[in-house]
Enzyme design. Sequence first.
Site, PDB file in Angstrom:
ATOM      1  N   MET A 227      49.861  38.864  44.019  1.00  0.00           N
ATOM      2  CA  MET A 227      49.171  37.574  44.098  1.00  0.00           C
ATOM      3  C   MET A 227      48.183  37.615  45.254  1.00  0.00           C
ATOM      4  O   MET A 227      48.562  37.881  46.393  1.00  0.00           O
ATOM      5  CB  MET A 227      50.174  36.439  44.296  1.00  0.00           C
ATOM      6  CG  MET A 227      51.037  36.111  43.081  1.00  0.00           C
ATOM      7  SD  MET A 227      50.091  35.807  41.593  1.00  0.00           S
ATOM      8  CE  MET A 227      49.240  34.291  42.042  1.00  0.00           C
TER       9      MET A 227
ATOM     10  N   HIS B   4      46.066  36.572  29.955  1.00  0.00           N
ATOM     11  CA  HIS B   4      47.028  36.227  31.014  1.00  0.00           C
ATOM     12  C   HIS B   4      47.427  34.763  30.864  1.00  0.00           C
ATOM     13  O   HIS B   4      46.563  33.874  30.779  1.00  0.00           O
ATOM     14  CB  HIS B   4      46.382  36.456  32.382  1.00  0.00           C
ATOM     15  CG  HIS B   4      47.299  36.264  33.561  1.00  0.00           C
ATOM     16  ND1 HIS B   4      48.192  37.214  33.982  1.00  0.00           N
ATOM     17  CD2 HIS B   4      47.457  35.194  34.380  1.00  0.00           C
ATOM     18  CE1 HIS B   4      48.853  36.748  35.039  1.00  0.00           C
ATOM     19  NE2 HIS B   4      48.428  35.528  35.308  1.00  0.00           N
TER      20      HIS B   4
ATOM     21  N   GLY C 226      40.335  34.155  36.085  1.00  0.00           N
ATOM     22  CA  GLY C 226      40.422  32.857  35.413  1.00  0.00           C
ATOM     23  C   GLY C 226      39.146  32.063  35.572  1.00  0.00           C
ATOM     24  O   GLY C 226      38.282  32.070  34.705  1.00  0.00           O
TER      25      GLY C 226
ATOM     26  N   GLY D  23      41.106  28.933  40.783  1.00  0.00           N
ATOM     27  CA  GLY D  23      39.963  28.553  41.603  1.00  0.00           C
ATOM     28  C   GLY D  23      40.179  28.604  43.100  1.00  0.00           C
ATOM     29  O   GLY D  23      39.394  28.045  43.867  1.00  0.00           O
TER      30      GLY D  23
ATOM     31  N   GLY E  82      49.974  28.789  41.670  1.00  0.00           N
ATOM     32  CA  GLY E  82      50.049  27.361  41.339  1.00  0.00           C
ATOM     33  C   GLY E  82      48.744  26.780  40.836  1.00  0.00           C
ATOM     34  O   GLY E  82      48.749  25.842  40.033  1.00  0.00           O
TER      35      GLY E  82
ATOM     36  N   ASP F 288      45.766  38.958  41.034  1.00  0.00           N
ATOM     37  CA  ASP F 288      45.658  37.652  40.405  1.00  0.00           C
ATOM     38  C   ASP F 288      45.325  36.572  41.437  1.00  0.00           C
ATOM     39  O   ASP F 288      46.116  36.288  42.318  1.00  0.00           O
ATOM     40  CB  ASP F 288      47.023  37.351  39.766  1.00  0.00           C
ATOM     41  CG  ASP F 288      47.064  36.071  38.989  1.00  0.00           C
ATOM     42  OD1 ASP F 288      48.150  35.722  38.490  1.00  0.00           O
ATOM     43  OD2 ASP F 288      46.020  35.409  38.876  1.00  0.00           O
ATOM     44  N   GLY F 289      44.078  36.052  41.284  1.00  0.00           N
ATOM     45  CA  GLY F 289      43.718  34.919  42.148  1.00  0.00           C
ATOM     46  C   GLY F 289      42.455  35.206  42.939  1.00  0.00           C
ATOM     47  O   GLY F 289      42.442  36.095  43.788  1.00  0.00           O
TER      48      GLY F 289
HETATM   49  C1  DX5 Z   1      47.482  31.100  39.938  1.00  0.00           C
HETATM   50  C2  DX5 Z   1      47.438  31.926  38.681  1.00  0.00           C
HETATM   51  C3  DX5 Z   1      46.148  32.674  38.477  1.00  0.00           C
HETATM   52  C4  DX5 Z   1      44.937  31.824  38.319  1.00  0.00           C
HETATM   53  C5  DX5 Z   1      43.726  32.708  38.169  1.00  0.00           C
HETATM   54  O1  DX5 Z   1      48.803  30.696  40.174  1.00  0.00           O
HETATM   55  O2  DX5 Z   1      48.459  32.898  38.736  1.00  0.00           O
HETATM   56  O3  DX5 Z   1      46.290  33.454  37.287  1.00  0.00           O
HETATM   57  O4  DX5 Z   1      44.984  30.996  37.296  1.00  0.00           O
HETATM   58  O5  DX5 Z   1      43.076  32.553  39.314  1.00  0.00           O
HETATM   59  P1  DX5 Z   1      41.473  32.369  39.395  1.00  0.00           P
HETATM   60  O6  DX5 Z   1      41.123  31.103  38.679  1.00  0.00           O
HETATM   61  O7  DX5 Z   1      41.239  32.318  40.872  1.00  0.00           O
HETATM   62  O8  DX5 Z   1      40.892  33.575  38.724  1.00  0.00           O
HETATM   63 ZN    ZN Z   2      48.678  34.308  36.971  1.00  0.00          ZN
END
Ligand code: DX5
Ligand code: ZN
Length: 227
Positions: free
Chosen positions: A136, A32, A196, A144, A141, A174-175
């Site tokens: 989302m 991603h 992430g 974490g 943006g 995502d997130g």
């Molecule tokens: C935020 C991104 C996410 C983020 C992943 O705007 O779209 O892909 O990097 O989120 P975490 O780090 O919470 O897994």
């Molecule tokens: Zn993303």
Amino acid sequence: MVKIAPSILNADFSQLSAQVGQVVEAGADWIHLDIMDGHFVPNITFGPFIVEGIRKITDRPLDAHLMIENADFYIEDFKNAGADIITVHYEACTHLWRTIEKIHSLGIKAGVTLNPATPVALLEPVLPLIDMVLVMTVEPGYGGQKFIPTMTQKIEYLHRYKLAHGLSFDIEVDGGIDISTAPVVVKAGATVLVVGTFIFRNENITNALNTIRSAVNAIKKTNFNFK
Ligand code: DX5
Ligand code: ZN
């Protein structure tokens, strides 16, 4: 099978090639890529040239999440750089139908994503057209951030809509996806998990990915209304 798509946003960019290699080795289904322009979201990340670099080090599908204004202007560059899926923000596209058709005309998959405050029903006209909806579960943006639990309702809505209309688009989330939130969103109908921070801020990247995979695999199909 639920797919896992590590987001490199919080990877160590001084070790990017090695870290991408590690998640691929550990069984990542997609990579991603969070593209940010400092306008649609406050943060700035990277453009097609980094995508090109990552294309050279893996054959896994590259899942480009465009958090940018004027996405139409850049779609071809990201496709040519190697993106297999391009996901645009509903809020950043004036002519979304035409944007989706443009992505498909380039021979790659089209996704649409929504900020947390955007109602999911707004996507109904394009659901038969697209390959994926990205829900989302944080404000876009930054990596974490804390998972927003009410976003699960959007996932359930999309899952029910798919079944009722015989559609097969992926539901990506995502997130804030980690060991505790991954089972929640999969039970609601998520089919792709963007992870992430939980992976790349873990001292053992391979273990972190395997932990998410086991948590998801442990969910019995009987626990939720999947066909
Ligand atoms: C935020 C991104 C996410 C983020 C992943 O705007 O779209 O892909 O990097 O989120 P975490 O780090 O919470 O897994
Ligand atoms: Zn993303």
